[in-house]
Write a protein that holds these residues in place. Structure first.
Motif, PDB file in Angstrom:
ATOM      1  N   THR A 135      30.911  41.660  55.954  1.00  0.00           N
ATOM      2  CA  THR A 135      29.401  43.215  56.062  1.00  0.00           C
ATOM      3  C   THR A 135      28.129  41.876  55.898  1.00  0.00           C
ATOM      4  OG1 THR A 135      30.128  43.244  53.821  1.00  0.00           O
ATOM      5  CG2 THR A 135      30.179  44.892  55.606  1.00  0.00           C
ATOM      6  N   GLY A 136      28.694  40.313  56.080  1.00  0.00           N
ATOM      7  CA  GLY A 136      27.776  39.908  55.059  1.00  0.00           C
ATOM      8  C   GLY A 136      27.819  39.098  53.809  1.00  0.00           C
ATOM      9  N   GLY A 137      26.699  39.086  53.374  1.00  0.00           N
ATOM     10  CA  GLY A 137      26.883  37.601  51.673  1.00  0.00           C
ATOM     11  C   GLY A 137      26.756  39.140  51.245  1.00  0.00           C
ATOM     12  N   GLY A 138      26.438  38.287  49.446  1.00  0.00           N
ATOM     13  CA  GLY A 138      26.532  39.606  48.341  1.00  0.00           C
ATOM     14  C   GLY A 138      27.544  40.441  48.380  1.00  0.00           C
ATOM     15  N   GLU A 139      28.736  40.513  48.819  1.00  0.00           N
ATOM     16  CA  GLU A 139      29.846  41.108  49.099  1.00  0.00           C
ATOM     17  C   GLU A 139      30.971  41.465  47.113  1.00  0.00           C
ATOM     18  OE1 GLU A 139      32.109  36.453  48.973  1.00  0.00           O
ATOM     19  OE2 GLU A 139      30.128  38.084  49.713  1.00  0.00           O
ATOM     20  N   LEU A 140      30.323  40.648  46.331  1.00  0.00           N
ATOM     21  CA  LEU A 140      30.830  41.549  45.087  1.00  0.00           C
ATOM     22  C   LEU A 140      29.437  41.693  44.207  1.00  0.00           C
ATOM     23  CD1 LEU A 140      32.492  38.248  44.031  1.00  0.00           C
ATOM     24  CD2 LEU A 140      33.431  40.146  44.991  1.00  0.00           C
ATOM     25  N   ALA A 141      28.443  42.287  45.191  1.00  0.00           N
ATOM     26  CA  ALA A 141      27.219  43.401  43.706  1.00  0.00           C
ATOM     27  C   ALA A 141      27.159  44.374  44.223  1.00  0.00           C
ATOM     28  CB  ALA A 141      26.353  43.145  44.995  1.00  0.00           C
ATOM     29  N   ASP A 142      28.614  45.198  44.835  1.00  0.00           N
ATOM     30  CA  ASP A 142      28.983  47.025  44.030  1.00  0.00           C
ATOM     31  C   ASP A 142      30.600  46.501  43.910  1.00  0.00           C
ATOM     32  OD1 ASP A 142      29.996  49.267  44.268  1.00  0.00           O
ATOM     33  OD2 ASP A 142      29.053  49.723  46.615  1.00  0.00           O
ATOM     34  N   MET A 143      30.787  47.000  42.431  1.00  0.00           N
ATOM     35  CA  MET A 143      32.784  46.625  41.838  1.00  0.00           C
ATOM     36  C   MET A 143      33.230  47.790  42.305  1.00  0.00           C
ATOM     37  SD  MET A 143      31.806  44.158  39.816  1.00  0.00           S
ATOM     38  CE  MET A 143      33.402  44.184  38.848  1.00  0.00           C
ATOM     39  N   SER A 144      32.511  48.526  42.744  1.00  0.00           N
ATOM     40  CA  SER A 144      33.253  49.389  43.586  1.00  0.00           C
ATOM     41  C   SER A 144      34.342  49.267  45.216  1.00  0.00           C
ATOM     42  CB  SER A 144      32.347  51.775  43.981  1.00  0.00           C
ATOM     43  OG  SER A 144      31.481  51.136  45.084  1.00  0.00           O
ATOM     44  N   ARG A 145      33.644  48.312  45.965  1.00  0.00           N
ATOM     45  CA  ARG A 145      34.210  47.540  46.465  1.00  0.00           C
ATOM     46  C   ARG A 145      35.090  46.508  46.352  1.00  0.00           C
ATOM     47  NH1 ARG A 145      31.970  49.891  50.705  1.00  0.00           N
ATOM     48  NH2 ARG A 145      32.897  48.507  52.438  1.00  0.00           N
ATOM     49  N   LEU A 146      35.952  46.512  45.143  1.00  0.00           N
ATOM     50  CA  LEU A 146      36.460  45.518  44.758  1.00  0.00           C
ATOM     51  C   LEU A 146      37.818  45.663  44.951  1.00  0.00           C
ATOM     52  CD1 LEU A 146      33.937  43.980  43.946  1.00  0.00           C
ATOM     53  CD2 LEU A 146      35.174  42.631  41.572  1.00  0.00           C
ATOM     54  N   THR A 147      38.896  45.396  45.502  1.00  0.00           N
ATOM     55  CA  THR A 147      40.092  45.847  45.925  1.00  0.00           C
ATOM     56  C   THR A 147      41.487  44.970  44.877  1.00  0.00           C
ATOM     57  OG1 THR A 147      40.083  44.572  47.719  1.00  0.00           O
ATOM     58  CG2 THR A 147      39.166  46.925  47.845  1.00  0.00           C
ATOM     59  N   PRO A 148      41.288  45.196  43.582  1.00  0.00           N
ATOM     60  CA  PRO A 148      42.384  44.258  42.791  1.00  0.00           C
ATOM     61  C   PRO A 148      44.391  44.256  43.215  1.00  0.00           C
ATOM     62  CG  PRO A 148      41.216  45.370  41.369  1.00  0.00           C
ATOM     63  CD  PRO A 148      40.507  45.551  42.216  1.00  0.00           C
ATOM     64  N   ARG A 149      44.434  45.822  42.784  1.00  0.00           N
ATOM     65  CA  ARG A 149      45.522  46.701  43.596  1.00  0.00           C
ATOM     66  C   ARG A 149      46.276  46.352  44.180  1.00  0.00           C
ATOM     67  NH1 ARG A 149      45.152  52.158  39.961  1.00  0.00           N
ATOM     68  NH2 ARG A 149      42.564  52.175  41.145  1.00  0.00           N
ATOM     69  N   GLU A 150      45.257  46.790  45.651  1.00  0.00           N
ATOM     70  CA  GLU A 150      45.417  46.213  46.480  1.00  0.00           C
ATOM     71  C   GLU A 150      46.210  45.695  47.083  1.00  0.00           C
ATOM     72  OE1 GLU A 150      42.808  47.887  45.334  1.00  0.00           O
ATOM     73  OE2 GLU A 150      42.664  50.160  46.668  1.00  0.00           O
ATOM     74  N   ALA A 151      44.545  44.029  46.381  1.00  0.00           N
ATOM     75  CA  ALA A 151      45.156  42.848  47.346  1.00  0.00           C
ATOM     76  C   ALA A 151      46.662  42.339  46.372  1.00  0.00           C
ATOM     77  CB  ALA A 151      44.066  42.067  46.350  1.00  0.00           C
ATOM     78  N   VAL A 152      47.006  42.267  45.315  1.00  0.00           N
ATOM     79  CA  VAL A 152      48.099  42.397  44.578  1.00  0.00           C
ATOM     80  C   VAL A 152      49.129  42.576  45.788  1.00  0.00           C
ATOM     81  CG1 VAL A 152      49.863  42.246  42.740  1.00  0.00           C
ATOM     82  CG2 VAL A 152      47.156  42.022  42.337  1.00  0.00           C
ATOM     83  N   ALA A 153      49.031  44.323  45.792  1.00  0.00           N
ATOM     84  CA  ALA A 153      50.200  44.226  46.751  1.00  0.00           C
ATOM     85  C   ALA A 153      50.275  43.848  48.277  1.00  0.00           C
ATOM     86  CB  ALA A 153      50.201  45.790  47.305  1.00  0.00           C
ATOM     87  N   PRO A 180      33.054  40.413  37.646  1.00  0.00           N
ATOM     88  CA  PRO A 180      34.151  40.345  39.379  1.00  0.00           C
ATOM     89  C   PRO A 180      34.905  39.029  39.289  1.00  0.00           C
ATOM     90  CG  PRO A 180      31.390  40.630  40.604  1.00  0.00           C
ATOM     91  CD  PRO A 180      31.736  40.416  38.769  1.00  0.00           C
ATOM     92  N   LEU A 181      34.551  37.861  38.773  1.00  0.00           N
ATOM     93  CA  LEU A 181      35.833  36.791  38.181  1.00  0.00           C
ATOM     94  C   LEU A 181      36.495  38.190  37.548  1.00  0.00           C
ATOM     95  CD1 LEU A 181      36.224  34.326  37.954  1.00  0.00           C
ATOM     96  CD2 LEU A 181      34.785  33.344  36.328  1.00  0.00           C
ATOM     97  N   LEU A 182      36.243  38.237  36.671  1.00  0.00           N
ATOM     98  CA  LEU A 182      37.475  38.600  35.131  1.00  0.00           C
ATOM     99  C   LEU A 182      38.510  40.386  36.353  1.00  0.00           C
ATOM    100  CD1 LEU A 182      35.003  39.509  32.516  1.00  0.00           C
ATOM    101  CD2 LEU A 182      36.255  38.420  33.011  1.00  0.00           C
ATOM    102  N   VAL A 183      37.392  40.524  37.058  1.00  0.00           N
ATOM    103  CA  VAL A 183      38.201  41.428  37.838  1.00  0.00           C
ATOM    104  C   VAL A 183      39.443  40.485  38.918  1.00  0.00           C
ATOM    105  CG1 VAL A 183      38.812  43.089  39.681  1.00  0.00           C
ATOM    106  CG2 VAL A 183      37.167  43.586  37.633  1.00  0.00           C
TER     107      VAL A 183
END
Length: 381
Positions: A135-153, A180-183
């Protein structure tokens, strides 16, 4: 013994085995089955090898297949992406690692459109944002769009995903700072994989980012020429960078459009600091300059005084270890995958340009001649 392919009389450089000399390399069924001193190509019983195909490599440099740890090869869904084979086997590179183009929500498309059609081996650092760069840049501007648990799986079931990527520039994280880095770091630890962190313009500051990284994590764009980098105004290494290096954090070039400076590299050389990995960050906006290819990037390091063995190590064995694949790729050990690059050191005046538009002239450049991937031979363009 019968083999499928014999590469004869080349100057073999394999940092994984501390080898540098003239050897013959034998390949069968996509695997390396022998590495012999020049003129002593016999099997364990003293019988000479029979080969279906022979490559005469006299005058060429034979290395483990080159690995580009930072590329963008998802052209169907991102504006930056280039075809993997265009920057891979066509340029003598047998493995490319997509560094954050793909996130969780586009991963199936990435497999179908970038991985499966490519002759080049394609691996990935998964973007901690489900959007990736789709979707272009700025992908970490919205914390709700981070997918840590799904990424691990996903990492646990998809071996092509070798780590997690987070772009920690102000233009990407916006008001989220270090969150975002901490997540991403928590997810990488849980999955047992390294994290690649893009550094650029603050905020957040590099002095805040580096203390959060673990042994084996990768700082890409580590030698950029922007303010707030690893070196202060006097060209001295900042204390946080020194601590990170002592802790085992790794430095990647990630040349890119705006992220590599000859002057920053000179600061590093003056203090005995050598990049662990040489990669390109190749994409649509820099493939026609200043990056061009991995071999062109390697040429810049030869021009800056690095030894050929050093630049080969930084583009084969070092990235293979980060990926956890050092017994499979980035090596010419018997039993490893038969990924091989055949290169030429061409005597030719070349003007090299960094991301700051500084130029360096060289009289010798690295040119890709052939790429062999899983035993398949391709002539480079």
């Amino acid at each position: 013994m019968k083999v499928d392919l014999l590469i004869r009389n080349g100057r073999v450089i394999d940092p994984s085995q501390n080898l540098s000399g003239h050897y013959d390399l034998a390949i069968r069924e996509g695997r390396i089955v022998g590495l012999y001193e020049k003129g002593k190509t016999t099997d364990d019983q003293g019988m000479y090898l029979e080969s279906q195909e022979t490559i005469e490599a006299e005058g060429y440099v034979v290395t483990p297949g080159l690995i580009d740890l930072h590329a963008h090869v998802f052209p169907t869904k991102t504006s930056l992406g280039v075809a993997a084979d265009r920057v891979g086997v066509e340029q003598g590179v047998t493995t490319v690692v997509d560094a954050g183009s793909v996130g969780l929500w586009s991963f199936d498309a990435f497999l179908e459109e970038a991985v499966h059609p490519s002759v080049t081996r394609v691996l990935a650092f998964l973007n901690i944002s489900g959007d990736g760069l789709c979707t272009g840049g700025g992908e970490l501007a919205d914390m709700s769009r981070l997918t840590p648990r799904e990424a691990v799986a996903l990492i646990r079931k998809q071996p092509i995903v070798r780590g997690i990527k987070a772009r920690m520039s102000g233009s990407v994280v916006k008001q989220n700072g270090l969150q975002p880095l901490l997540v991403a770091k928590e997810a990488a630890r849980e999955a047992g994989v390294p994290m690649m962190v893009h550094i650029g313009n603050a905020p957040p500051k590099l002095t805040e980012i580096l203390p959060l990284l673990d042994q084996g994590d990768v700082v890409t764009h580590a030698f950029h020429g922007k303010k707030g980098g690893m070196f202060d105004e006097r060209g001295e290494l900042i204390p946080e960078a020194q601590d990170a290096l002592e802790r085992g954090v790794l430095l990647d070039i990630g040349h890119g459009e705006a992220s590599f400076s000859f002057q920053t590299l000179r600061h590093a050389q003056a203090q005995g600091i050598t990049p662990h990995v040489i990669s390109t960050d190749v994409h649509q906006r820099n493939i026609d300059g200043p990056v061009h290819s991995l071999t062109h990037t390697l040429t810049k390091f030869l021009a800056m005084g690095y030894a050929l063995d050093e630049v080969i190590a930084a583009s084969t064995y070092a990235p293979a270890r980060i990926l956890g694949l050092e017994n499979e790729i980035g090596t010419l050990k018997v039993g490893a995958c038969a990924d091989v690059s055949i290169l030429q050191l061409k005597k030719e005046r070349t003007i090299l340009t960094d991301s700051e538009q500084e130029t360096v002239e060289t009289k010798e450049r690295v040119v890709a001649y052939q790429a062999i991937t899983s035993g398949r031979v391709l002539t480079c363009k």
